[in-house]
Design an enzyme around this catalytic site. Structure first.
Site, mmCIF file in Angstrom:
data_model
loop_
_atom_site.group_PDB
_atom_site.id
_atom_site.type_symbol
_atom_site.label_atom_id
_atom_site.label_comp_id
_atom_site.label_asym_id
_atom_site.label_seq_id
_atom_site.Cartn_x
_atom_site.Cartn_y
_atom_site.Cartn_z
ATOM 1 C CB THR A 82 38.510 49.348 27.475
ATOM 2 O OG1 THR A 82 39.690 49.372 28.689
ATOM 3 C CG2 THR A 82 38.132 47.901 27.060
ATOM 4 N N GLY A 89 33.579 43.575 30.994
ATOM 5 C CA GLY A 89 32.073 44.018 30.929
ATOM 6 C C GLY A 89 31.429 42.654 30.851
ATOM 7 C CG HIS A 90 32.431 39.698 33.248
ATOM 8 N ND1 HIS A 90 33.203 39.199 34.208
ATOM 9 C CD2 HIS A 90 33.211 39.933 32.118
ATOM 10 C CE1 HIS A 90 34.462 39.017 33.623
ATOM 11 N NE2 HIS A 90 34.300 39.440 32.482
ATOM 12 C CB THR A 91 26.068 40.627 30.001
ATOM 13 O OG1 THR A 91 27.188 41.611 29.352
ATOM 14 C CG2 THR A 91 24.757 40.871 29.891
ATOM 15 C CG ASP A 126 33.535 40.930 24.894
ATOM 16 O OD1 ASP A 126 33.351 41.210 26.169
ATOM 17 O OD2 ASP A 126 33.919 41.483 24.038
ATOM 18 C CG LEU A 185 25.019 25.868 19.580
ATOM 19 C CD1 LEU A 185 26.342 26.046 18.746
ATOM 20 C CD2 LEU A 185 24.905 24.423 20.472
ATOM 21 C CB THR A 218 44.140 43.116 28.400
ATOM 22 O OG1 THR A 218 43.900 43.937 29.404
ATOM 23 C CG2 THR A 218 44.289 41.747 29.234
ATOM 24 C CE LYS A 270 35.661 36.588 30.368
ATOM 25 N NZ LYS A 270 35.446 37.164 29.190
ATOM 26 N N GLY A 271 30.464 36.013 32.083
ATOM 27 C CA GLY A 271 29.529 36.416 33.303
ATOM 28 C C GLY A 271 28.188 35.381 33.384
ATOM 29 N N GLY A 294 20.885 30.864 24.880
ATOM 30 C CA GLY A 294 20.288 32.038 25.052
ATOM 31 C C GLY A 294 21.148 32.724 26.276
ATOM 32 C CD GLN A 323 40.367 41.715 30.622
ATOM 33 O OE1 GLN A 323 41.167 41.282 31.557
ATOM 34 N NE2 GLN A 323 39.459 42.596 31.010
ATOM 35 N NE ARG A 326 31.493 42.160 22.376
ATOM 36 C CZ ARG A 326 30.566 41.645 23.240
ATOM 37 N NH1 ARG A 326 29.529 40.869 22.793
ATOM 38 N NH2 ARG A 326 30.414 42.166 24.563
#
Ligand code: GDP
Ligand code: IMO
Ligand code: MG
Length: 429
Positions: free
Chosen positions: A129, A40-42, A13, A332, A239, A16-17, A415, A224, A305
């Site tokens: 998960t 879960g990549h956002t 988390d 940041l 994992t 990376k996405g 952001g 991951q 988290r």
């Protein structure tokens, strides 16, 4: 030649996405090489949030996306993701998404076993998960797995489901005190799924190696994080796959000489979802405020988290385990407004400084983080796009991370949106 691997440096988390989506603009192909829909990549594009669990994060940049042989794929979840994109007017056909014929299929019994095992373990659970990832990799290693090439052959599929369920149902019923599963129901459901996915299934190593020969640029998307790696993470709180950059080669079927760069994504602080050791975890109001401000909830399970200070012991590990050529610092902006910020520079164990990350969880539990305190910055940095415009204290924080890890920072994220980014060095240019 430019083939770049993106990995997480902490416990997942890291953002990376967002970084894969950003860099996919400069790549031709984006490849997921391990993990499954535990990820879960956002990404946030034009004000809209997208979360992908299986489809590579290059899909919004309209790049060819590939699910490698190293991934374990829950086909139901994949179809849901494809349907959701379709509803948004993004059609993903076989040209846009290819799935390795050698990738393993996550089966209903994998999910049932994952859930029932965690329940039986009680306090000693891993905090998985619940997506059947461990049981699926387990079957791959014990050679009972079902691959996509088997899924699209009805006779082979039937035989494998029946053989597997004979054993799984015994285990579910007698050891896990859980419901058994009906093979005919699974076969019927998965035969339908197979028909829908058949045209996407191919030999992806041939596709990727041909593209490399043609000078195309490949972006490998890790899931991951380094410290969830099955070999190098905080075992057993990890994992079930290798999450480090070397696995991009195995999980996509390419040779190591093809990789030209490895970017490690690190949050400006540390988070962990699920159980397991976390030396710099905060249990005070600062931890709570980071959790709230950073919306630190798992993108897959919605769990809160755990939050803590940045741990450069983890980052230094990630540098050599992945052969990082650069760092990406994300979130940041979440540290804006803090009076002071701590960085963990090492661990103290029985009064002595530890040089290496301990493999023993007993030792790790007794490690106390050694902190350095840096002044924070009151400014809102979200709108800053150039390094030199960042407040001096923000630059000092980044410089200290770079110094401690002996690795240069190539990208800074301020952001969630694609453009809320300071790019110092684009690995594809
Ligand atoms: P991944 O699994 O590594 O792709 O990360 P996740 O998507 O699970 O979690 C990262 C979260 O942080 C997502 O909600 C992102 O939209 C968000 N995010 C990423 N970069 C930034 C950033 O620089 N600032 C803020 N505020 N949010 C970010
Ligand atoms: P992304 O790609 C954060 C964690 C789980 C649990 C452990 C084992 O979004 O960074 P599993 O279901 O894999 O058997 O669970 O690993 N975990 C993640 N934590 N981000 C992830 O993926 C994760 N994928 C698995 O919470 O602690
Ligand atoms: Mg995630």
């Amino acid at each position: 030649m430019s083939n770049i691997v993106i990995v997480g440096t902490q416990w997942g988390d890291e953002g990376k996405g967002k970084i894969v989506d950003l860099l996919a603009e400069y790549a031709d192909i984006v490849v997921r090489f391990q993990g499954g829909n535990n990820a879960g990549h956002t990404m946030v594009v034009n004000g809209k949030q997208f979360i992908f669990h299986l489809i590579p994060s290059g899909i919004l940049q309209k790049k060819t996306c590939i699910i490698g042989n190293g991934v374990v794929v829950d086909p139901e979840v994949l179809l849901e993701e494809l349907d959701r994109l379709d509803e948004k007017g993004i059609h993903v056909g076989p040209d846009e998404l290819q799935i390795s014929e050698k990738a393993h299929v996550v089966m209903p019994y994998h999910k049932a076993i994952d859930h029932a095992r965690e329940k039986k373990k009680g306090d000693k659970k891993i905090g998985t998960t619940g997506r059947g990832i461990g049981p699926s990799y387990e079957d791959k290693a014990t050679r009972r797995g079902i691959r996509f090439i088997d899924l699209i052959d009805p006779d082979v599929f039937r035989e494998k489901v029946n053989a597997n369920l004979e054993e799984k149902n015994f285990y579910l019923k007698n050891y896990l005190s859980s419901e058994t599963l009906n093979p005919e129901k699974i076969i019927e459901q998965y035969n339908k799924i197979a028909k829908r996915l058949e045209s996407h299934i191919t030999n992806i190593s041939v596709v990727i190696n041909r593209a490399i020969k043609e000078g195309k640029k490949i972006l490998f998307e890790g899931a991951q994080g380094t410290h969830l790696d099955i070999d190098h993470g905080t075992y057993p709180y990890v994992t079930s796959s290798n999450t480090i950059a070397g696995n991009a080669c195995c999980g996509a079927g390419i040779g190591p000489k093809e990789i030209t760069g490895v970017l490690g994504v690190a949050k400006a602080y540390t988070t962990r979802v699920g159980l397991g050791p976390f030396p710099t975890e905060l249990f005070d109001e600062i931890g709570d405020s980071i959790q709230k401000k950073g919306s630190e909830f798992g993108a897959t399970t919605g769990r809160k988290r755990r939050c803590g200070w940045l741990d450069t012991v983890l980052l230094k590990n990630a540098v050599y385990l992945n052969g990082l050529t650069g760092l990406v610092i994300t979130k940041l902006d979440i540290l804006d407004g803090l009076e002071s910020i701590k960085i963990c520079t090492g661990y103290e164990y029985k009064g002595e400084a530890l040089n290496d990350f301990p493999a023993s969880l007993k030792v790790l539990a007794e490690c106390k983080p050694i902190y350095e305190t840096l002044p924070g910055w009151p400014e809102d940095i979200t709108n800053i796009r150039e390094m030199e415009d960042l407040p001096q204290n923000t630059k000092n924080y980044l410089n200290r991370i770079s110094e401690m890890t002996e690795t240069s920072i190539h990208i800074v994220s301020v952001g969630p949106a694609r453009d809320e980014t300071i790019v110092l060095k684009n690995p594809f240019l």
